[in-house]
Design a protein around this motif. Structure first.
Motif, mmCIF file in Angstrom:
data_model
loop_
_atom_site.group_PDB
_atom_site.id
_atom_site.type_symbol
_atom_site.label_atom_id
_atom_site.label_comp_id
_atom_site.label_asym_id
_atom_site.label_seq_id
_atom_site.Cartn_x
_atom_site.Cartn_y
_atom_site.Cartn_z
ATOM 1 N N TRP A 88 28.981 -71.895 -2.960
ATOM 2 C CA TRP A 88 29.857 -70.842 -1.926
ATOM 3 C C TRP A 88 31.186 -70.819 -2.486
ATOM 4 O O TRP A 88 31.792 -69.900 -2.548
ATOM 5 C CB TRP A 88 29.810 -71.445 -0.691
ATOM 6 C CG TRP A 88 28.573 -71.938 -0.266
ATOM 7 C CD1 TRP A 88 27.952 -73.293 0.072
ATOM 8 C CD2 TRP A 88 27.154 -71.082 -0.171
ATOM 9 N NE1 TRP A 88 26.541 -73.331 0.183
ATOM 10 C CE2 TRP A 88 26.191 -72.095 0.201
ATOM 11 C CE3 TRP A 88 26.772 -69.933 -0.415
ATOM 12 C CZ2 TRP A 88 24.968 -71.645 0.250
ATOM 13 C CZ3 TRP A 88 25.612 -69.408 -0.362
ATOM 14 C CH2 TRP A 88 24.621 -70.357 0.147
ATOM 15 N N VAL B 29 18.837 -55.798 -2.431
ATOM 16 C CA VAL B 29 20.092 -55.830 -2.948
ATOM 17 C C VAL B 29 20.256 -55.695 -4.610
ATOM 18 O O VAL B 29 20.772 -55.010 -5.326
ATOM 19 C CB VAL B 29 20.643 -56.936 -2.375
ATOM 20 C CG1 VAL B 29 22.176 -57.349 -3.093
ATOM 21 C CG2 VAL B 29 20.894 -56.846 -0.801
ATOM 22 N N LEU C 241 23.159 -63.220 1.534
ATOM 23 C CA LEU C 241 21.646 -63.482 1.557
ATOM 24 C C LEU C 241 21.209 -64.855 1.042
ATOM 25 O O LEU C 241 20.240 -65.513 1.672
ATOM 26 C CB LEU C 241 20.710 -62.567 0.564
ATOM 27 C CG LEU C 241 20.879 -61.026 1.379
ATOM 28 C CD1 LEU C 241 20.253 -60.240 0.241
ATOM 29 C CD2 LEU C 241 20.250 -60.879 2.457
ATOM 30 N N GLU C 242 22.003 -65.378 0.064
ATOM 31 C CA GLU C 242 21.632 -66.773 -0.453
ATOM 32 C C GLU C 242 21.913 -67.687 0.821
ATOM 33 O O GLU C 242 21.242 -68.539 0.932
ATOM 34 C CB GLU C 242 22.613 -67.072 -1.546
ATOM 35 C CG GLU C 242 22.042 -67.943 -2.729
ATOM 36 C CD GLU C 242 22.907 -68.077 -3.817
ATOM 37 O OE1 GLU C 242 23.848 -67.092 -3.994
ATOM 38 O OE2 GLU C 242 22.901 -69.233 -4.292
ATOM 39 N N LEU C 243 23.052 -67.456 1.486
ATOM 40 C CA LEU C 243 23.477 -68.362 2.490
ATOM 41 C C LEU C 243 22.434 -68.086 3.646
ATOM 42 O O LEU C 243 22.121 -69.434 4.055
ATOM 43 C CB LEU C 243 25.021 -67.985 3.172
ATOM 44 C CG LEU C 243 25.384 -68.590 4.259
ATOM 45 C CD1 LEU C 243 25.693 -70.204 4.104
ATOM 46 C CD2 LEU C 243 26.493 -67.995 4.866
ATOM 47 N N PHE D 190 24.877 -60.719 -2.254
ATOM 48 C CA PHE D 190 24.233 -61.937 -2.699
ATOM 49 C C PHE D 190 24.323 -63.042 -1.964
ATOM 50 O O PHE D 190 23.693 -63.682 -1.709
ATOM 51 C CB PHE D 190 24.499 -61.775 -4.258
ATOM 52 C CG PHE D 190 23.742 -60.735 -5.194
ATOM 53 C CD1 PHE D 190 22.477 -60.724 -5.245
ATOM 54 C CD2 PHE D 190 24.563 -59.860 -5.523
ATOM 55 C CE1 PHE D 190 21.879 -59.810 -6.188
ATOM 56 C CE2 PHE D 190 23.901 -58.649 -6.241
ATOM 57 C CZ PHE D 190 22.693 -58.892 -6.590
ATOM 58 N N SER D 191 25.546 -63.457 -2.053
ATOM 59 C CA SER D 191 26.158 -64.690 -1.556
ATOM 60 C C SER D 191 25.725 -64.819 0.062
ATOM 61 O O SER D 191 25.304 -65.868 0.387
ATOM 62 C CB SER D 191 27.568 -64.891 -1.450
ATOM 63 O OG SER D 191 28.005 -65.058 -2.923
ATOM 64 N N PRO E 163 22.448 -66.879 -7.497
ATOM 65 C CA PRO E 163 22.809 -65.417 -7.675
ATOM 66 C C PRO E 163 23.987 -65.010 -7.376
ATOM 67 O O PRO E 163 24.685 -64.298 -7.805
ATOM 68 C CB PRO E 163 21.562 -64.598 -6.897
ATOM 69 C CG PRO E 163 20.675 -65.734 -6.029
ATOM 70 C CD PRO E 163 21.184 -66.839 -6.447
ATOM 71 N N GLY E 164 24.568 -65.430 -6.145
ATOM 72 C CA GLY E 164 26.095 -65.321 -5.481
ATOM 73 C C GLY E 164 27.003 -65.428 -6.620
ATOM 74 O O GLY E 164 27.880 -64.607 -6.857
ATOM 75 N N LEU F 22 16.719 -59.957 -0.926
ATOM 76 C CA LEU F 22 17.380 -60.245 -2.272
ATOM 77 C C LEU F 22 17.019 -59.101 -3.088
ATOM 78 O O LEU F 22 17.699 -58.653 -3.813
ATOM 79 C CB LEU F 22 17.136 -61.642 -2.622
ATOM 80 C CG LEU F 22 18.064 -62.215 -3.816
ATOM 81 C CD1 LEU F 22 19.495 -62.113 -3.746
ATOM 82 C CD2 LEU F 22 17.683 -63.725 -4.143
ATOM 83 N N ASN G 204 28.637 -56.093 -6.671
ATOM 84 C CA ASN G 204 28.623 -57.559 -5.934
ATOM 85 C C ASN G 204 29.322 -57.212 -4.508
ATOM 86 O O ASN G 204 29.955 -58.023 -3.858
ATOM 87 C CB ASN G 204 29.134 -58.567 -6.726
ATOM 88 C CG ASN G 204 28.749 -59.949 -5.872
ATOM 89 O OD1 ASN G 204 27.661 -59.794 -4.934
ATOM 90 N ND2 ASN G 204 29.512 -60.818 -5.951
#
Lengths: 664, 428
Positions: A138, A220, B80-82, B77-78, A174-175, A217, A486
């Motif tokens: 994060w 997106v 959804l990942e979270l 992306f972040s 992926p983030g 996901l 993004n």
């Protein structure tokens, strides 16, 4: 109405905050600081505990305290920035604890919101880059986002940074991968081959996300694939099978996949893709089937023969929902690709039995009218429609019928004369819908003028292949969407996003509107989320205007008054003036409008601001005096640099010149 | 930056609501979200929705909606990942994720959220770090019962095969309960593969795609190193060649950051110091060209096979002739559903179904071998699970732990291989 807490709660909180050793118990400290966001009554009590917390030995306490600074700032409401606190936070960027570092960035960003957020200079950027590997996913994603605003000073430094970032393209999150990709795209904006390279490398992670177990996901990722395809149409062509729909997927993913398939089609895979799409056309879901047919219609602009053949076969199924869409596709197709007219005309007979809806009927009638001379039974099909015109429920169909029949009458008068008479009679004497009646009357009177006149008016070209070029957006450069990568923009779609940011802007501007005076420096802000609408200024040499955060009117006024005029110039200006057009045009080149008078005010004034990539600020006043037919421009600059000033003025001149040309 | 987070049940009841910034709306936002979601036209995606300056981003997980709102243009992306990470985390702490477990553990969930997010910013999501701060213990409703298969997740009793596992890993919180000192040290390793296959009407394969991952759920004291040995013929990319025979060819692999890859290149051994909890060890996309007949190797079997065949509109009656009594076939929602609880490898099963299609006397569809299908007879999709079988052939050779358990007996290690069908579709 936020919950402000009962008096007891506030009292208890104050008591807790007064305890000088509150941070000794870290959980208690966190609980207290987390609760202050909704309690404006405790402002004066928080400062000390937070300052103590910043210097605490426990990293957990520092994390809480750093974010506490942002809470404290936002709680105060006014935009007074505490310089000492900001300095302390900047120095905490060197903290041992990675989470403290990231929290510092977040906190500074909020505190300095009005000044454009936290400043990432060279030492900070390099420090952050070196700490990257210590952060969790994060933190990495967030720091990558902050680094976007850093501009390396030299090419060498740029490539050093890119090398450092390389490993994050392989991250399992992926983030982080997408964050790193975006940073690559933005940093390497002058090196297209580097950009292409990165997009090749991100192909794997994107495809993995596209077939991910998480539907969300997957969606997106598909949106981002489409974004990339706009610039590099062949990018995913060899992976076309990844975008085949599977039976159990939700509707919105299937639709995205069909769009992607349409865009990546090329000579090698066209056969397989079309076969796949044909399979979807008989799907149980009528909506999805129709989307697939429209998609085949889209591909038909390039691979006409194959597609027309498939579409013709679909007509053989005699299903209402399929036939109507096929006919609509045909109508659009003959307009863009006249070479397929013959095939379409042969396929049409018999369709009329399977079309019930308005859109489909209109398309069929249009085709019969325009290309009726090639379809032997066209008059008889139209005759059926004329017979049943009384029971026809859609006025649009009747209008189309009038035009089509009149067109057909011109090429095949003998077969049409009688029924045209009947139709006109019906439309004029019995029809209740005014638009249809007027159309009928109009054609009747036109016929009275003479057949030559009718021909002159109705026989327009039957196709326009150039329209296809206009409709197909040309390949867009990567830089045009790099800043949207993004973010939510590709997910909403560009068009939808524009309406969202517009209405967001209107909301924020709303309450201030009543204060509008004729013109004032403190007038309404013209809010525009320029971050999202970043557009590169084409070839303006060394000058690169960046979409800065909106300056406040107050800040503008202060700066304006403190600076001297660096340049003054008069441009000719004649006639009408539309402030909105000017404002929009300025927006395109990243010049923000701070305030302007209403249209028609004399003299008319506007205040503009712009900032280039080195942070140099240009403040401009436009003064229009219609009596003198001239516009006076005064520019002030916060750093005296003639070179950039001249480029800026030339940009401004170009914009104003263009507006003048459009108008005249 | 996240403004709010909430969890809704599948019916839209808010189970958890947390406002991080104190600046937006109130609880009715959750209701607004559900109204917007249900009122959405079919062709619009519900993943990201916008209302009144606020973006809603959500995932669906075990029939719950996990939703965040934000007013900024964030990285989807972040986020959804979270959300998926939060779902896993809640599953880790509460045992399993579901309406029941969430509402029983509300205090624990709020405590977790307090630690994970502060002022809308992610602080940490590592189970390891969080365990130092979480005080509340999970309320596990009832002891694990073999017959209760409704609330289990990936681990433990998803298939009948795992009935042999004596543990209740599936619904057990990762955080070892302080009262129960006799907890076993256990490690669960799952090799899970998802197959998506598309077969054309003439029997040719249009698409075969296998996506697999190795997941580890560990109840060991943290920091202990373990070694996982994978099949030696495991190659990545097109060029690498390893071992004899066809080998296993993977297009791409990604590993979690805690995996130590030193030995991977030479011996296909992954060394890692796992944090506790559930993590994706690595996931790979795999393209294997294999011809799958009805017959698996006779020692393996397919479980919970279900064939779903959309039928033309108006089909009303169904007569069936099935080869064994435990099979079941019925008409539901315009489709034929044929359930086979288990299919032994190497065996062949047949079912004869006869349906009346009003209008035209439709040909009786015999299994899947109809010649000219009437319109509306959709593609048949098959769902199944193959325990103890991976399509790629990837096997875990060994799982070794490199630490001495203090006092306790040797830790139990469970390794499971499982393939299940993501989309197995046969065109007719």
């Amino acid at each position: 109405m936020p919950y402000l807490g009962s008096e007891d709660v506030v009292k208890e909180l104050k008591k807790a905050l007064c305890n000088p050793h509150i941070q000794a118990d870290r959980l208690r400290y966190r609980n207290v600081i987390q609760r202050v966001i909704r309690m404006p009554g405790v402002q004066e009590y928080i400062q000390q505990p937070i300052l103590n917390g910043l210097r605490d030995k426990a990293s957990y306490v520092r994390r809480v305290a750093v974010l506490g600074c942002a809470k404290m700032h936002n709680l105060h409401g006014d935009s007074e920035v505490d310089g000492a606190l900001v300095n302390e936070l900047y120095s905490l960027l060197r903290d041992q604890d990675p989470i403290v570092v990231v929290n510092c960035l977040r906190s500074l960003e909020e505190i300095l919101k009005l000044e454009g957020g936290v400043v990432i200079n060279k030492p900070i950027a390099h420090h952050l880059l070196n700490r990257m590997s210590k952060l969790d996913q994060w933190g990495q994603a967030e720091v990558l986002n902050f680094l976007l605003r850093y501009q390396p000073r030299s090419e060498e430094e740029l490539f050093d940074i890119l090398n450092l970032l390389d490993s994050f393209l392989k991250s399992s999150s992926p983030g982080v991968v997408m964050g790193a990709t975006k940073l690559f795209l933005i940093l390497a904006k002058k090196f297209p081959h580097v950009q292409t390279d990165v997009l090749v490398r991100v192909k794997g992670p994107l495809l993995a996300a596209c077939s991910s177990e998480s539907r969300e996901l997957c969606f997106v990722a598909l949106c981002h694939v489409r974004q990339i395809l706009h610039s590099l149409p062949g990018h995913f062509s060899s992976h076309y099978k990844k975008f085949f729909c599977s039976y159990s997927e939700p509707h919105y993913i299937k639709l995205q996949k069909v769009e992607v398939l349409c865009e990546l089609v090329n000579d090698e895979n066209v056969q397989q893709v079309l076969e796949e799409l044909r399979g979807y056309c008989t799907d149980v879901s009528a909506d999805f089937a129709q989307a697939a047919i429209f998609a085949i219609g889209g591909i038909a602009r390039t691979y006409t023969d194959q597609c027309v053949q498939i579409l013709t076969e679909l007509l053989g199924l005699r299903q209402e929902h399929i036939t109507t869409v096929v006919v609509q596709t045909f109508r659009d197709l003959v307009w863009l690709c006249p070479q397929c007219t013959e095939a379409v005309c042969q396929a049409l007979p018999g369709c009329e039995e399977n079309i019930q809806d308005s859109e489909g009927k209109q398309a069929l009638i249009w085709l019969l009218g325009v290309h009726g001379e090639r379809i032997p039974n066209a008059p008889y099909v139209l005759e059926d429609f004329v017979e049943n015109v009384k029971s026809e429920t859609f006025p649009a169909v009747k209008m189309e019928l009038l035009t089509a029949l009149l067109r057909l009458f011109l090429s095949r008068p003998a077969e049409c004369q009688d029924m045209l008479g009947r139709l006109l009679y019906y439309c004029i004497e019995e029809e209740k819908d005014m638009a249809v009646r007027d159309r009928g009357l109009f054609y009747y009177r036109l016929l009275l003028v003479g057949i030559d006149e009718v021909k002159r008016i109705l026989c327009s070209p039957k196709s326009d292949p150039t329209l296809g070029l206009l409709e197909d957006p040309a390949e867009r450069p990567v830089n045009s969407w790099a800043s949207d990568f993004n973010t939510l923009v590709p997910v909403y779609g560009k068009a939808h996003w524009a309406t969202i940011s517009k209405c967001q802007g209107a909301e924020r501007c709303g309450p201030e509107l009543p204060k509008t005076s004729s013109f004032a420096v403190s007038g309404p802000l013209i809010p525009e989320d320029n971050k999202e609408r970043e557009q590169e200024l084409p070839d303006s040499g060394a000058l690169m205007l960046v979409p800065n955060r909106q300056l406040t009117a107050d800040y503008f006024e202060k700066t304006w008054l403190s600076l001297k005029v660096a340049h003054q110039q008069v441009l000719p200006w004649r006639g009408e003036f539309h402030p909105d057009t000017l404002q929009m045009a300025l927006q395109v080149v990243n010049i923000q409008t701070i305030a302007m008078s209403r249209a028609g005010t004399r003299p008319w004034k506007a205040y503009l601001s712009a900032q280039d990539d080195t942070g140099c600020l240009f403040l401009t006043e436009l003064l229009l005096e219609p009596e003198n037919s001239e516009m006076q421009i005064s520019v002030k600059q916060n750093e005296a640099r003639t070179e950039t000033l001249n480029s800026f003025i030339s940009v401004l001149e170009t914009v104003i010149g263009t507006i003048e040309e459009i108008k005249s | 930056m996240i403004s709010q987070f909430f969890i809704l049940s599948s019916k839209g009841d808010p189970l958890i609501y947390k406002d991080f910034r104190g600046d937006s709306g109130g609880r009715d936002v959750a209701e607004l979200f559900y109204r917007k979601l249900t009122g959405l036209p079919g062709d619009e995606s519900p993943v990201v929705m916008h209302h009144d300056g606020r973006h809603f981003i959500h995932i669906r997980h075990s029939s719950l909606y996990l939703v965040v709102t934000t007013s900024e243009n964030v990285s989807p992306f972040s986020l959804l990942e979270l959300l998926s990470r939060l779902a896993t985390l809640l599953g880790d702490y509460c045992g399993s994720l579901g309406e029941g477990t969430i509402s029983r553990n509300v205090a624990l969930v709020y405590e977790l959220l307090d630690e994970v997010l502060d002022y809308g910013y992610v602080q940490t999501t590592s189970t390891e770090m969080l365990r130092n701060f979480i005080q509340t213990e999970a309320v596990v409703s009832k002891p694990f019962s073999l017959f209760d298969l409704s609330s289990v997740g990936l681990f433990g009793a998803e298939t009948q095969q795992s009935k042999v596992a004596p543990s209740s890993a599936a619904s057990r919180p990762v955080l070892s309960s302080r009262s129960d000192q006799s907890q076993k040290n256990e490690v669960f390793l799952d090799v899970v593969e998802r197959l998506s296959v598309l077969i054309a009407s003439n029997g040719s394969l249009l698409k075969v795609d296998v996506q697999g991952e190795i997941r580890l759920k560990s109840f060991l004291p943290s920091g202990s190193e373990m070694r996982i040995g994978l099949t030696e013929e495991f190659c990545v990319g097109k060029s690498e060649l390893r071992g004899y025979g066809p080998g296993i060819r993977v297009d791409e692999v990604s590993f979690h950051s805690s995996v130590n890859l030193d030995e991977f290149e030479s011996h296909r051994i992954l060394r890692l110091q796992p944090p506790q909890g559930e993590w994706d060890r690595g996931s790979g996309r795999l393209q294997v060209y294999l011809k799958l007949r009805c017959d698996l190797p006779s020692k393996s079997q397919a479980l919970n096979v279900r064939l779903h065949l959309p039928l033309p509109r108006g089909v009303v009656s169904l007569s069936q002739e099935l080869s064994s009594p435990e099979q079941k076939a019925e008409l539901a929602e315009g489709a034929l559903r044929w359930d086979l609880p288990r299919v032994q490898g190497g065996s062949q099963l047949s079912g004869l179904f006869q349906m009346d299609v009003p209008g035209s006397p439709g040909p009786p569809s015999h299994g899947l071998s109809t010649s000219a299908p009437p319109l509306g007879l959709g593609p048949a999709s098959l769902s199944f699970e193959l325990p103890r079988h991976t399509c790629s052939g990837l096997q875990v050779r060994f799982l070794r732990l490199a630490f001495r358990p203090c006092g306790n007996a040797n830790p139990h290690k469970w390794v499971r291989h499982l393939s299940h069908s993501d989309a197995y579709v046969i065109r007719i």
